[in-house]
Motif scaffolding. Structure first.
Motif, PDB file in Angstrom:
ATOM      1  N   HIS A  31       8.077   4.648   7.283  1.00 15.67           N
ATOM      2  CA  HIS A  31       8.013   3.270   6.744  1.00 15.67           C
ATOM      3  C   HIS A  31       8.956   2.448   7.386  1.00 15.67           C
ATOM      4  CE1 HIS A  31       6.862  -0.407   4.665  1.00 15.67           C
ATOM      5  NE2 HIS A  31       7.827  -0.599   4.130  1.00 15.67           N
ATOM      6  N   ARG A  32       8.807   1.536   8.415  1.00 13.08           N
ATOM      7  CA  ARG A  32       9.680   0.911   9.176  1.00 13.08           C
ATOM      8  C   ARG A  32      10.106  -0.551   8.447  1.00 13.08           C
ATOM      9  NH1 ARG A  32       9.333  -1.363  15.247  1.00 13.08           N
ATOM     10  NH2 ARG A  32       7.645  -2.181  14.133  1.00 13.08           N
ATOM     11  N   SER A  33      10.859  -0.715   7.561  1.00 18.34           N
ATOM     12  CA  SER A  33      11.377  -1.863   6.880  1.00 18.34           C
ATOM     13  C   SER A  33      12.283  -2.649   7.848  1.00 18.34           C
ATOM     14  CB  SER A  33      12.084  -1.796   5.793  1.00 18.34           C
ATOM     15  OG  SER A  33      11.351  -0.924   4.673  1.00 18.34           O
ATOM     16  N   ASP A  34      12.809  -1.974   8.659  1.00 18.93           N
ATOM     17  CA  ASP A  34      13.799  -2.823   9.867  1.00 18.93           C
ATOM     18  C   ASP A  34      12.699  -2.910  11.138  1.00 18.93           C
ATOM     19  OD1 ASP A  34      15.690  -3.991  11.462  1.00 18.93           O
ATOM     20  OD2 ASP A  34      16.620  -1.791  12.012  1.00 18.93           O
ATOM     21  N   LYS A  35      12.139  -4.072  11.367  1.00 17.93           N
ATOM     22  CA  LYS A  35      11.341  -4.042  12.597  1.00 17.93           C
ATOM     23  C   LYS A  35      12.064  -4.137  13.661  1.00 17.93           C
ATOM     24  CE  LYS A  35       7.869  -4.282   9.675  1.00 17.93           C
ATOM     25  NZ  LYS A  35       7.052  -3.044   9.386  1.00 17.93           N
ATOM     26  N   THR A  36      13.489  -4.375  13.747  1.00 20.01           N
ATOM     27  CA  THR A  36      14.132  -4.309  15.123  1.00 20.01           C
ATOM     28  C   THR A  36      14.324  -2.823  15.608  1.00 20.01           C
ATOM     29  OG1 THR A  36      16.157  -4.129  13.941  1.00 20.01           O
ATOM     30  CG2 THR A  36      15.489  -6.395  14.205  1.00 20.01           C
ATOM     31  N   PHE A  37      14.149  -1.831  14.707  1.00 20.66           N
ATOM     32  CA  PHE A  37      14.063  -0.562  15.072  1.00 20.66           C
ATOM     33  C   PHE A  37      13.125  -0.356  16.529  1.00 20.66           C
ATOM     34  CE2 PHE A  37      13.377   4.146  14.639  1.00 20.66           C
ATOM     35  CZ  PHE A  37      14.830   4.418  15.051  1.00 20.66           C
ATOM     36  N   GLU A  38      13.626   0.432  17.478  1.00 18.49           N
ATOM     37  CA  GLU A  38      12.905   0.594  18.734  1.00 18.49           C
ATOM     38  C   GLU A  38      11.541   1.061  18.415  1.00 18.49           C
ATOM     39  OE1 GLU A  38      15.870   3.896  18.741  1.00 18.49           O
ATOM     40  OE2 GLU A  38      15.886   1.793  18.269  1.00 18.49           O
ATOM     41  N   MET A  39      11.583   2.354  17.491  1.00 17.46           N
ATOM     42  CA  MET A  39      10.093   3.038  17.390  1.00 17.46           C
ATOM     43  C   MET A  39       9.270   2.544  16.216  1.00 17.46           C
ATOM     44  SD  MET A  39      11.866   6.636  18.037  1.00 17.46           S
ATOM     45  CE  MET A  39      10.377   7.350  17.940  1.00 17.46           C
ATOM     46  N   ASN A  40       7.829   2.210  16.441  1.00 20.14           N
ATOM     47  CA  ASN A  40       7.126   1.721  15.161  1.00 20.14           C
ATOM     48  C   ASN A  40       6.968   3.000  14.366  1.00 20.14           C
ATOM     49  OD1 ASN A  40       5.048   3.442  16.358  1.00 20.14           O
ATOM     50  ND2 ASN A  40       4.194   1.551  17.488  1.00 20.14           N
ATOM     51  N   SER A  41       6.184   2.809  13.187  1.00 20.94           N
ATOM     52  CA  SER A  41       6.163   3.925  12.304  1.00 20.94           C
ATOM     53  C   SER A  41       5.169   5.169  13.017  1.00 20.94           C
ATOM     54  CB  SER A  41       5.385   3.397  11.238  1.00 20.94           C
ATOM     55  OG  SER A  41       6.087   2.358  10.525  1.00 20.94           O
ATOM     56  N   ASP A  42       4.064   4.869  13.826  1.00 23.13           N
ATOM     57  CA  ASP A  42       3.502   5.828  14.489  1.00 23.13           C
ATOM     58  C   ASP A  42       4.294   6.770  15.394  1.00 23.13           C
ATOM     59  OD1 ASP A  42       1.298   5.641  13.145  1.00 23.13           O
ATOM     60  OD2 ASP A  42       0.297   4.152  14.594  1.00 23.13           O
ATOM     61  N   ALA A  43       5.051   6.145  16.143  1.00 21.71           N
ATOM     62  CA  ALA A  43       6.011   6.713  17.085  1.00 21.71           C
ATOM     63  C   ALA A  43       6.970   7.714  16.258  1.00 21.71           C
ATOM     64  CB  ALA A  43       6.996   5.776  17.914  1.00 21.71           C
ATOM     65  N   ILE A  44       7.545   7.107  15.260  1.00 25.59           N
ATOM     66  CA  ILE A  44       8.425   8.027  14.112  1.00 25.59           C
ATOM     67  C   ILE A  44       8.001   9.127  13.775  1.00 25.59           C
ATOM     68  CG2 ILE A  44       9.864   7.894  12.253  1.00 25.59           C
ATOM     69  CD1 ILE A  44      10.144   4.818  12.700  1.00 25.59           C
ATOM     70  N   ASN A  45       6.564   9.018  13.171  1.00 26.75           N
ATOM     71  CA  ASN A  45       5.693  10.191  12.799  1.00 26.75           C
ATOM     72  C   ASN A  45       5.777  11.213  13.782  1.00 26.75           C
ATOM     73  OD1 ASN A  45       5.367   8.736  10.271  1.00 26.75           O
ATOM     74  ND2 ASN A  45       3.198   8.058  10.966  1.00 26.75           N
ATOM     75  N   ARG A  46       5.260  10.992  15.091  1.00 26.08           N
ATOM     76  CA  ARG A  46       5.068  11.763  16.118  1.00 26.08           C
ATOM     77  C   ARG A  46       6.281  12.505  16.319  1.00 26.08           C
ATOM     78  NH1 ARG A  46       1.438   7.767  17.948  1.00 26.08           N
ATOM     79  NH2 ARG A  46       3.208   7.000  19.345  1.00 26.08           N
ATOM     80  N   ALA A  47       7.561  11.759  16.567  1.00 26.42           N
ATOM     81  CA  ALA A  47       8.945  12.101  17.135  1.00 26.42           C
ATOM     82  C   ALA A  47       9.462  13.273  16.064  1.00 26.42           C
ATOM     83  CB  ALA A  47       9.817  11.043  17.176  1.00 26.42           C
ATOM     84  N   VAL A  48       9.328  12.828  14.683  1.00 29.43           N
ATOM     85  CA  VAL A  48       9.663  13.854  13.713  1.00 29.43           C
ATOM     86  C   VAL A  48       8.745  14.997  13.686  1.00 29.43           C
ATOM     87  CG1 VAL A  48       9.956  14.351  11.175  1.00 29.43           C
ATOM     88  CG2 VAL A  48      10.842  12.175  12.406  1.00 29.43           C
ATOM     89  N   ALA A  49       7.475  15.030  13.658  1.00 31.20           N
ATOM     90  CA  ALA A  49       6.334  16.069  13.738  1.00 31.20           C
ATOM     91  C   ALA A  49       6.624  17.046  14.934  1.00 31.20           C
ATOM     92  CB  ALA A  49       5.034  15.682  13.582  1.00 31.20           C
ATOM     93  N   THR A  50       6.986  16.498  15.979  1.00 34.22           N
ATOM     94  CA  THR A  50       7.186  17.414  17.188  1.00 34.22           C
ATOM     95  C   THR A  50       8.424  18.288  16.858  1.00 34.22           C
ATOM     96  OG1 THR A  50       6.027  15.819  18.365  1.00 34.22           O
ATOM     97  CG2 THR A  50       7.832  17.325  19.536  1.00 34.22           C
ATOM     98  N   VAL A  51       9.470  17.729  16.353  1.00 36.19           N
ATOM     99  CA  VAL A  51      10.656  18.751  16.025  1.00 36.19           C
ATOM    100  C   VAL A  51      10.423  19.621  15.007  1.00 36.19           C
ATOM    101  CG1 VAL A  51      12.975  18.752  15.084  1.00 36.19           C
ATOM    102  CG2 VAL A  51      12.347  16.795  16.918  1.00 36.19           C
ATOM    103  N   ILE A  52       9.765  19.586  14.154  1.00 38.43           N
ATOM    104  CA  ILE A  52       9.199  20.484  12.915  1.00 38.43           C
ATOM    105  C   ILE A  52       8.456  21.368  13.741  1.00 38.43           C
ATOM    106  CG2 ILE A  52       8.075  20.804  10.846  1.00 38.43           C
ATOM    107  CD1 ILE A  52       9.138  17.842  10.010  1.00 38.43           C
TER     108      ILE A  52
END
Length: 395
Positions: A110-131
């Motif tokens: 959940h991206r409360s900070d909308k200035t963060f360069e990645m949206n929620s879906d991109a964060i989900n994918r980046a984290v899942a890939t590492v795991i």
């Protein structure tokens, strides 16, 4: 093992409070601090939609049961606080994943900070890939064995796996204060729970009739108060010596009216002590029709002698419902201990079920109950009980 550094508190009904929300949050924060007051290293930060408890090295797991009882909290989580950058987020999530047995997972960002360069879906994918690359876990978005919640904020990101349910309701104290008639039975501690849940702080009053009631009966009531005090941090218990007034009732009144007159005396005393302690209402554990003194006629006759409203939160519950809740909140085993209170020691064979106010007043006119009431109030003992069992403080 994951070293959690923060407890994240989520609000319940407070989300609807509008302009009053800040006051509700501040009250909630004070209530939480009260139930964990024996952990002085904890630090609190209140925000519009969360309370953050900085652990400062404190083991969070002993705190979970206490926090789960605080009204006003919908849920909470043990959390890792990391810098808001994707690498730090990935590393923390991987650590939590490694702490879970092999199985399936889902990332919920959940991206409360909308200035963060990645949206929620991109964060989900980046984290899942590492795991996926570094563990044997598999993704399952429908029925995962565990979830990783990533809350991205401007200052920090909060990462957690387990969400603990809490008591809900309103923070105790935002709706004022009530004086609860606390017997040694099953019903009144349950009534205390429901009154507190609507944001009402509870003080308790107990009527003791030594030598007809024992010190064990008094200790039983204090233990019940201690158990339910976990929902508001502490409870002030007023113990009223009721023997002389109770004997006068049974000496001067028809036996069938004894319980009715006794209850009228109790609420008179309770109201006077309540007003001295800035309570806005009385409260009882009465359940409609459960016993002879709990008919509508009896309640009306008892209500007649006081001006404060009488809250009866379990009035429509049947006995099985009350017992079930008493087991849930942990008071049942104490309530059934075989120590009689003053309501049971002189139970008449045929109590009136439809008492007349006029008849009750006629019986009361036969003796000087006012001086006996004042004597009861003068000799009332006040004890402050806390959830952590320790030597009670006497006021």
């Amino acid at each position: 093992m994951v070293l959690y550094d923060t407890i994240l508190i989520r609000y319940g009904e407070l989300s609807t409070k509008g302009k009053n929300k800040k006051d509700f949050i501040n009250r909630l924060s004070r209530n939480i601090q009260r139930v964990v007051e024996d952990y002085p290293d904890l630090k609190f930060q209140n925000t519009y939609d969360r309370i953050y408890i900085k652990l400062n090295g404190v083991d969070p797991f002993p705190l979970t049961e206490r926090i789960s009882k605080v009204f006003g909290i919908s849920s909470f989580s043990l959390t890792q606080k990391v810098e808001t950058n994707i690498e730090a987020i990935q590393n923390a999530c991987l650590e939590i994943a490694n702490d879970n047995p092999a199985g399936t997972f889902k990332v919920v960002a959940h991206r409360s900070d909308k200035t963060f360069e990645m949206n929620s879906d991109a964060i989900n994918r980046a984290v899942a890939t590492v795991i996926l690359k570094n563990t044997e876990h598999k993704v399952n978005v429908k029925t995962p064995d565990f979830k990783l919640h990533v809350e991205v904020r401007a200052d920090y990101t909060y990462i957690t796996s387990k969400i603990y349910p809490a008591a809900g309701g309103y923070p105790v104290g935002v709706s004022g204060k009530a004086m609860l008639l606390l017997s040694g039975g099953i019903d009144s501690p349950v009534a205390a729970y429901y009154v507190m849940k609507r944001g009402v702080e509870v003080e308790a009053i107990h009527f003791s009739s030594p030598p007809y009631t024992s010190n064990s009966a008094k200790e039983k009531v204090l233990e019940l108060a201690r158990i339910v005090s976990g929902y508001q941090g502490r409870i002030k218990v007023h113990v009223v010596p009721f023997t002389e007034l109770q004997l006068a009732i049974y000496k001067n009144c028809n036996e069938s009216y004894a319980i009715t007159i006794m209850r009228r005396m109790m609420v008179r005393i309770a109201e006077r002590i309540a007003l001295r302690n800035k309570c806005l209402a009385l409260a009882t554990g009465e359940s409609l029709g459960q016993v002879a003194s709990q008919t509508l006629e009896s309640m009306g006759c008892i209500n007649d002698v006081v001006k404060l409203p009488i809250l009866r939160p379990v009035v429509t519950f049947d006995k099985l419902e009350i017992i079930a809740k008493s087991k849930e909140i942990g008071t049942y085993e104490t309530s059934i201990l075989p120590f009689e209170d003053c309501c049971t020691i002189f139970t008449p064979k045929n109590p009136v079920t439809k008492p007349s106010i006029k008849r009750a007043e006629e019986y009361e006119a036969l003796f000087d109950f006012e001086s006996l009431i004042e004597e009861c109030i003068l000799n009332t003992e006040c004890i402050v009980v806390k959830p952590i069992k320790e030597k009670e403080s006497y006021l």
